[in-house]
Write an enzyme that holds these catalytic residues in place. Structure first.
Site, PDB file in Angstrom:
ATOM      1  N   MET A   1       0.860  -1.186   0.000  1.00 61.38           N
ATOM      2  CA  MET A   1       0.000   0.000   0.000  1.00 61.38           C
ATOM      3  C   MET A   1       0.894   1.233   0.000  1.00 61.38           C
ATOM      4  O   MET A   1       1.698   1.426   0.922  1.00 61.38           O
ATOM      5  CB  MET A   1      -0.918   0.014   1.226  1.00 61.38           C
TER       6      MET A   1
ATOM      7  N   GLN B   1       7.817  -4.450  -5.127  1.00 58.55           N
ATOM      8  CA  GLN B   1       6.795  -4.360  -6.171  1.00 58.55           C
ATOM      9  C   GLN B   1       7.138  -3.249  -7.148  1.00 58.55           C
ATOM     10  O   GLN B   1       7.444  -2.119  -6.743  1.00 58.55           O
ATOM     11  CB  GLN B   1       5.413  -4.097  -5.580  1.00 58.55           C
TER      12      GLN B   1
ATOM     13  N   CYS C   1      -3.294  -1.934  -9.032  1.00 57.30           N
ATOM     14  CA  CYS C   1      -3.574  -0.614  -8.480  1.00 57.30           C
ATOM     15  C   CYS C   1      -4.573   0.131  -9.360  1.00 57.30           C
ATOM     16  O   CYS C   1      -4.352   0.285 -10.562  1.00 57.30           O
ATOM     17  CB  CYS C   1      -2.288   0.204  -8.354  1.00 57.30           C
TER      18      CYS C   1
ATOM     19  N   LYS D   1       0.319  -9.297  -8.908  1.00 55.73           N
ATOM     20  CA  LYS D   1      -0.921  -8.917  -8.237  1.00 55.73           C
ATOM     21  C   LYS D   1      -1.854  -8.288  -9.263  1.00 55.73           C
ATOM     22  O   LYS D   1      -1.455  -7.370  -9.993  1.00 55.73           O
ATOM     23  CB  LYS D   1      -0.659  -7.945  -7.090  1.00 55.73           C
TER      24      LYS D   1
ATOM     25  N   ASN E   1      -7.463 -11.610  -1.929  1.00 53.03           N
ATOM     26  CA  ASN E   1      -7.317 -10.258  -1.377  1.00 53.03           C
ATOM     27  C   ASN E   1      -8.626  -9.501  -1.571  1.00 53.03           C
ATOM     28  O   ASN E   1      -9.323  -9.706  -2.555  1.00 53.03           O
ATOM     29  CB  ASN E   1      -6.157  -9.561  -2.099  1.00 53.03           C
TER      30      ASN E   1
ATOM     31  N   ASP F   1     -11.351  -7.016   1.225  1.00 53.68           N
ATOM     32  CA  ASP F   1     -12.382  -7.036   2.278  1.00 53.68           C
ATOM     33  C   ASP F   1     -12.166  -8.131   3.318  1.00 53.68           C
ATOM     34  O   ASP F   1     -13.133  -8.594   3.934  1.00 53.68           O
ATOM     35  CB  ASP F   1     -13.780  -7.190   1.674  1.00 53.68           C
TER      36      ASP F   1
ATOM     37  N   GLY G   1      -4.861  -5.690   3.458  1.00 54.65           N
ATOM     38  CA  GLY G   1      -4.364  -4.350   3.234  1.00 54.65           C
ATOM     39  C   GLY G   1      -4.881  -3.395   4.273  1.00 54.65           C
ATOM     40  O   GLY G   1      -4.347  -3.270   5.375  1.00 54.65           O
ATOM     41  N   ARG G   2      -5.989  -2.715   3.948  1.00 56.00           N
ATOM     42  CA  ARG G   2      -6.505  -1.671   4.829  1.00 56.00           C
ATOM     43  C   ARG G   2      -6.866  -2.183   6.218  1.00 56.00           C
ATOM     44  O   ARG G   2      -6.817  -1.415   7.193  1.00 56.00           O
ATOM     45  CB  ARG G   2      -7.719  -1.009   4.171  1.00 56.00           C
TER      46      ARG G   2
END
Length: 346
Positions: A25, A78, A108, A147, A208, A210, A232-233
């Protein structure tokens, strides 16, 4: 054969300690945060996206993103770009600088990335995707991973075709975010495409999108049969989520939540690492957004109290005052110390 969580997951020569990964991220997964998440249970971490254009690597931002000193194996870098030759060169240069795995960003959705025909914009051009994958894999002797998203839009969910191209090119693992590019981060991730991709590939597939709780991680692993989950988040402000998920996968129940003393130690360690990495001035500024995320996860405070506490912390301008504030915030009587009228002054 379906892998159980007790069987080790291997990507290239690297055997992972578990099936939990930290997603790359921008502006978040810097070296201090990667090291913290590893310490708290992440089995695989990926650095912030680096442009494939070496002419931009002289900037302070790029230099910091490429700093992996002191990190344990494997060091995953990355890269993002839209030119096969440039991406191949970037992979070689990063390998020479110490990267042990190259991850290609085709996931992304940010406009500043997609407008340059990079990130998830590449999914519109399957021939270019194939050219890039072949070029990068053939350019280096270290593992290359990828990814992606499920596709560019709802009418072009070509994730399965991209996944096949990846396996044919020699990609060592594939992470799939369960949204198409036009969704960005709105709506809900879907896992049917990830399950379909997993059923067709022989390389590790990582789910990946949620994955915000131990229960959700277990459900996504079961439903998709994916080899790992990537968060992630959900890790922002809650780096403990990795050890919480691992405990749930192993025992079928929740482990103990971190107490105030544990939270205080982690926040101060994170703060010190940020100041050491970025320097005092920039470290103080970057600590503010991380503290905001930590407060978002702190159920002791109401939304209004969190807002006031963030304003307090954002007004602090030195390492000492930030550390003192965290000590007060992680005390049992934090509300009295920080929010009672006249109790706190920056």
């Amino acid at each position: 054969m379906t892998l159980s969580i007790s069987e080790p997951l291997k990507i290239g020569p690297y055997v992972l300690p578990n099936r939990l990964m930290l997603a790359p991220m921008a502006g978040v997964t810097d070296r201090p945060f990667r090291q913290l998440c590893r310490r708290l249970g992440a089995g695989w971490v990926v650095g912030e996206m680096v442009t494939a254009d070496p002419s931009l690597w002289h900037t302070r931002k790029s230099q910091l993103r490429m700093d992996h000193r002191g990190e344990p194996d494997p060091r995953v870098v990355q890269i993002a770009g839209g030119d096969a030759e440039m991406l191949a060169r970037a992979a070689r240069l990063n390998a020479d600088l110490g990267a042990q795995v190259i991850d290609i960003n085709m996931g992304c959705p940010a406009k500043k990335v997609c407008n340059k025909a990079a990130g998830s914009a590449l999914l519109r051009d399957e021939k270019l995707v194939g050219d890039i994958l072949d070029a990068v894999v053939n350019a280096v002797d270290i593992p290359v991973t990828l990814k992606i998203r499920t596709g560019w839009c709802a009418d072009s969910n070509n994730g399965v075709r991209i996944a096949r191209l990846a396996e044919q090119a020699g990609i060592q693992s594939l992470a799939v975010h369960g949204r198409h590019r036009e969704q960005r981060y709105t709506g809900w991730a879907e896992y049917d495409t990830i399950a379909d991709i997993k059923s067709r590939l022989g390389i590790p597939v990582i789910a990946n999108g949620d994955i915000t709780s131990p229960e959700k991680a277990a459900e996504v692993l079961r439903y998709t049969q994916a080899d790992a989950v990537m968060l992630g988040r959900a890790a922002q402000g809650n780096p403990w989520i990795f050890q919480q998920i691992q405990h749930f996968l192993e025992h079928g129940e929740h482990g103990a939540a971190p107490g105030l003393d544990e939270r205080r130690h982690v926040l101060i360690d994170h703060l010190s690492a940020l100041h050491g990495f970025y320097g005092a001035t920039m470290g103080v500024r970057i600590a503010r957004k991380h503290l905001g995320w930590y407060l978002n996860e702190d159920a002791r405070f109401t939304p209004e109290q969190r807002r006031d506490l963030k304003q307090q912390f954002n007004g602090l301008a030195s390492t000492e005052t930030q550390v003192n504030w965290i000590n007060d915030a992680m005390a049992p009587d934090a509300i009295k110390r920080l929010l009672a009228k006249g109790s706190y002054a920056a």
